[in-house]
Design a protein around this motif. Structure first.
Motif: not given
Length: 470
Positions: A109-113
């Protein structure tokens, strides 16, 4: 950056899940320790306010407007049956690739893109390369929105001003709308924009059936409709048409930033399936009717296919939808840069001068680049096809395939023969992405060169009327 090591207990859990299903997506069983990009706490801007119905509206608007206006032109190259099969095939593949991206993001979930995902798989260099390609993709997508709005303004005004000025006005309006800071705030516009473009296309679909002959065909004397059940395009025309249809549903690569702003990211698949199912049913119905009645005389964008009067009506109804579509594409690209610049800084979620200065610089700066590209390639369907082949083929096809192979590189070993076959089949995705990127870009660039050579395009920064109405 590399993924944290998988514990033996977690590995056993994954193996049990892999043995229970043909395709293992063991993401919801993980106990995640990664933080969300945007945190919920006092004293900061709350970005995570998007529910799944609003996310569905955003997804619909990201995909529907430009896609539905270009597909009838692709049918004119491929023919009816190959066109329908292409819509179904690319739609199913893009939906599945959206599932892969959602599952990877649920695990991390730390991925923004998708650039963050690439970084977890291949390190900082790959992250920066993918990030640059992602921004270029949506700059080109915004450019197609600028071209579409300029056509609408030329239609309304009977070409009362130079097309370059209409493009400039369109770019300014798109940048202003895209500067709304959160997806939640811009979300209410998406349903309005989607409804406007849907009604506009419906007007054209009904209108073409009421004409004796297509608006673009000779209005006196004999003419050839050019409707084909199965077309026989050249490689150049066929790959351009295929790239156009592919990019019409290649939106899931832009859905990842929206997930980061959802209240409940686990509801992502509800929004994904609702969007993709409705979009592709609409594509097939609308494109078949327009192609059946217009044949090779279909216009691009397709809103001009029912004659001057209905062209003005449909553009009047749909121009807001085109505006929202361009703004969403720009918002996605600008939000990526904004987070990339201010991540791990207090300015990311604080109303500071640096926060607002960075945000507005991203929206208006990227829109300026989109304006220049729109003037360089002022043909709607070619600009879309170029976006699909050059940018979305590696981003939407090749990279998700690599992410799947990376994510399940351990769990597949405990699976059945069928599960291992499915795993190895995903090696085809990077190959397909490479083919569409190389072949599609060649075909589109050659088509653009031909268009300049035969006078279809007047020139760069041309004032010529692009509405088709004299």
């Amino acid at each position: 950056m590399s993924l944290r090591k998988v514990s033996s207990e977690k590995y056993i859990r994954n193996a049990e899940i892999a043995a229970a299903a043909p395709i293992a997506f063991p993401v919801e069983e993980y106990e995640n320790k990664e933080r969300e990009v945007f945190e919920k706490k006092d004293g900061v801007v709350d970005f995570r306010t998007v529910g799944w119905p609003r996310a569905t509206g955003i997804f619909l608007k990201v995909i529907f407007a430009t896609g539905v206006l270009s597909i009838p032109t692709a049918f004119a190259s491929l023919g009816a049956v190959p066109g329908v099969l292409s819509v179904i095939g690319w739609g199913a593949l893009n939906t599945y690739l959206g599932v892969i991206l959602g599952n990877f993001r649920a695990e991390h979930p730390s991925n923004h893109s998708i650039a963050d995902m690439a970084g977890m798989m291949g390190g900082p260099i790959l992250k920066e390369m993918v990030g640059a390609l992602f921004v270029i993709a949506w700059i080109l997508g915004t450019g197609s929105g600028i071209v579409g709005i300029a056509v609408a303004l030329n239609t309304f005004s009977n070409h009362a001003a130079c097309t370059v000025w209409w493009c400039f006005l369109a770019a300014f309006l798109i940048a202003a709308m895209a500067s709304v800071r959160t997806f939640h705030a811009i979300g209410w516009l998406t349903w309005t924009g989607f409804i406007s473009i849907f009604i506009a296309v419906l007007i054209v679909v009904i209108g073409v059936t009421l004409r004796d002959r297509p608006a673009g065909a000779p209005q006196t004397g004999p003419y050839e409709l050019g409707f084909l059940v199965i077309g026989h395009p050249t490689f150049q025309a066929g790959i351009t048409a295929s790239a156009t249809i592919f990019v019409s549903s290649a939106g899931p690569v832009a859905f990842v930033p929206v997930i980061a702003e959802m209240r409940s990211p686990e509801d992502y698949k509800k929004a994904l399936f609702s969007c993709m199912g409705f979009v592709h049913a609409s594509y097939i119905c609308f494109a078949l009717v327009v192609y059946k009645w217009c044949g090779t005389w279909v216009t691009s964008p397709s809103l001009g296919s029912a004659g001057p009067t209905l062209q003005k009506v449909s553009y009047g109804v749909g121009v807001f939808g085109l505006l929202v579509s361009g703004a969403l594409g720009l918002h996605v690209a600008a939000k990526f840069l904004f987070v990339r610049i201010l991540r791990n800084s207090r300015h990311l979620q604080s109303n500071t001068l640096i926060h607002w200065g960075t945000w507005l610089s991203c929206t208006f700066g990227l829109c300026a680049i989109s304006f220049i590209l729109a003037e360089a390639v002022p043909i709607f369907n070619y600009l879309l096809a170029l976006t699909g082949s050059l940018c979305f083929a590696p981003l939407q096809i090749a990279l998700p395939g690599c992410l799947y192979l990376f994510q399940y590189r351990n769990t597949y070993k405990a699976g059945t023969a069928l599960q291992k076959t499915i795993y190895y089949a995903h090696f085809l995705l990077p190959l397909l992405g490479a083919f569409m990127c190389a072949g599609g870009t060649y075909g589109v660039v050659q088509s653009i060169i031909d268009a300049y050579a035969n006078g279809t395009v007047g020139g760069v920064f041309s004032c010529a009327n692009d509405s088709g109405i004299v």
